[in-house]
Design a protein around this motif. Structure first.
Motif, short mmCIF file in Angstrom:
data_model
loop_
_atom_site.label_atom_id
_atom_site.label_comp_id
_atom_site.label_asym_id
_atom_site.label_seq_id
_atom_site.Cartn_x
_atom_site.Cartn_y
_atom_site.Cartn_z
N GLY A 172 -10.51 4.21 2.16
CA GLY A 172 -11.98 3.15 2.47
C GLY A 172 -13.00 3.93 1.79
O GLY A 172 -14.48 3.96 1.08
N TYR A 173 -13.21 5.11 2.37
CA TYR A 173 -14.62 6.63 1.87
C TYR A 173 -15.22 6.33 0.71
O TYR A 173 -16.08 6.25 -0.39
N LEU A 174 -14.06 6.28 -0.62
CA LEU A 174 -14.07 6.86 -1.69
C LEU A 174 -14.30 4.87 -2.74
O LEU A 174 -14.68 5.27 -3.43
N ASP A 175 -13.94 4.59 -1.71
CA ASP A 175 -13.96 2.90 -2.28
C ASP A 175 -15.27 2.85 -1.90
O ASP A 175 -16.02 2.14 -3.07
N PHE A 210 -3.11 5.67 9.11
CA PHE A 210 -4.57 5.18 9.13
C PHE A 210 -5.91 6.23 8.92
O PHE A 210 -6.58 5.60 8.15
N HIS A 211 -5.31 7.29 9.27
CA HIS A 211 -6.47 8.73 7.82
C HIS A 211 -6.48 7.99 6.61
O HIS A 211 -7.38 8.97 6.03
N TYR A 245 -11.74 -0.44 7.11
CA TYR A 245 -10.52 0.09 6.44
C TYR A 245 -9.05 0.95 7.14
O TYR A 245 -8.15 0.07 7.07
N GLY A 246 -9.28 1.14 8.00
CA GLY A 246 -8.88 2.24 8.65
C GLY A 246 -7.82 0.90 10.00
O GLY A 246 -6.55 0.70 9.72
#
Length: 208
Positions: A167-170, A160-161, A104-105
């Motif tokens: 991404g983590y939440l997804d 980016f962060h 994701y980043g």
């Protein structure tokens, strides 16, 4: 049981892990803690390459491969043997970090990354992943004010962060049976209590 702590920069994973491990030991569990990248002599050398500010020219693909190399060594040398001994293993980051940061980043193909991770881990995934979620800007400010070393990964742009956090939440939404999201903006004691409750709900029935 294999448990991982994940989260964006400044989420407090590393600060929470020692007390969490000691709590579980006080309840009679044999607990091994480790971290990524690192956790082995080889992995710690790779960590130095990944985090040094002078390596800001590193390409996203090279970064991904280095993380996978350190992870493969950690799985073979530390995690699998501990699990085989019947221990509880808690890792500060694991393969999901690559999906969040390098996927994701950086925008690398998630399907390709999953194939790489399967090879690097030998198919080993955690049974429980705790996402310590915090606003990206607030987390970075925590990092700056903590007095710890500001490294190459911390130094990426806020955007980016923010992609990493999303991404983590997804990832958490896609696998609710494995992931539990904990609000890491709470006071440290409240976060610790939440982590303990979640782990005991999973761990004690599994071993009863």
């Amino acid at each position: 049981m294999f448990i991982t702590l994940e989260g964006p920069e400044g989420s407090g994973k590393s600060s929470q892990l020692p007390a969490l491990a000691e709590f579980l030991r006080s309840r009679g569990y044999t607990v091994l803690t480790t971290r990524e990248p690192g956790g082995t002599p080889i992995g710690d050398q790779v960590r130095q390459v990944l985090t040094r500010m002078e390596n800001q020219g590193m390409s996203p693909r090279a970064e991904t491969l280095l993380f996978c190399a350190a992870r493969a060594q950690l799985v073979d040398q530390v995690i699998r043997p501990a699990l085989a001994r019947g221990e509880v293993v808690i890792s500060d980051r694991y393969a999901d970090s690559t999906l969040a940061y390098q996927g994701y980043g950086h925008g690398n193909d998630l399907a390709v990354l999953r194939q790489m991770l399967h090879f690097a881990t030998g198919g080993l995934w955690p049974e429980l992943t705790l996402l310590l979620d915090v606003d990206s800007a607030a987390g970075l400010e925590r990092r700056r004010s903590s007095g710890g070393e500001w490294n190459r990964l911390d130094d990426y742009a806020l955007s980016f962060h923010q992609r990493v956090r999303q991404g983590y939440l997804d990832l958490a939404r896609s696998q609710p049976e494995r992931w539990v999201v904990v609000d890491a903006s709470q006071p440290m004691d409240a976060v610790q209590q939440a982590l303990r409750q979640v782990i005991l709900r999973r761990l004690e029935p599994a071993l009863s």
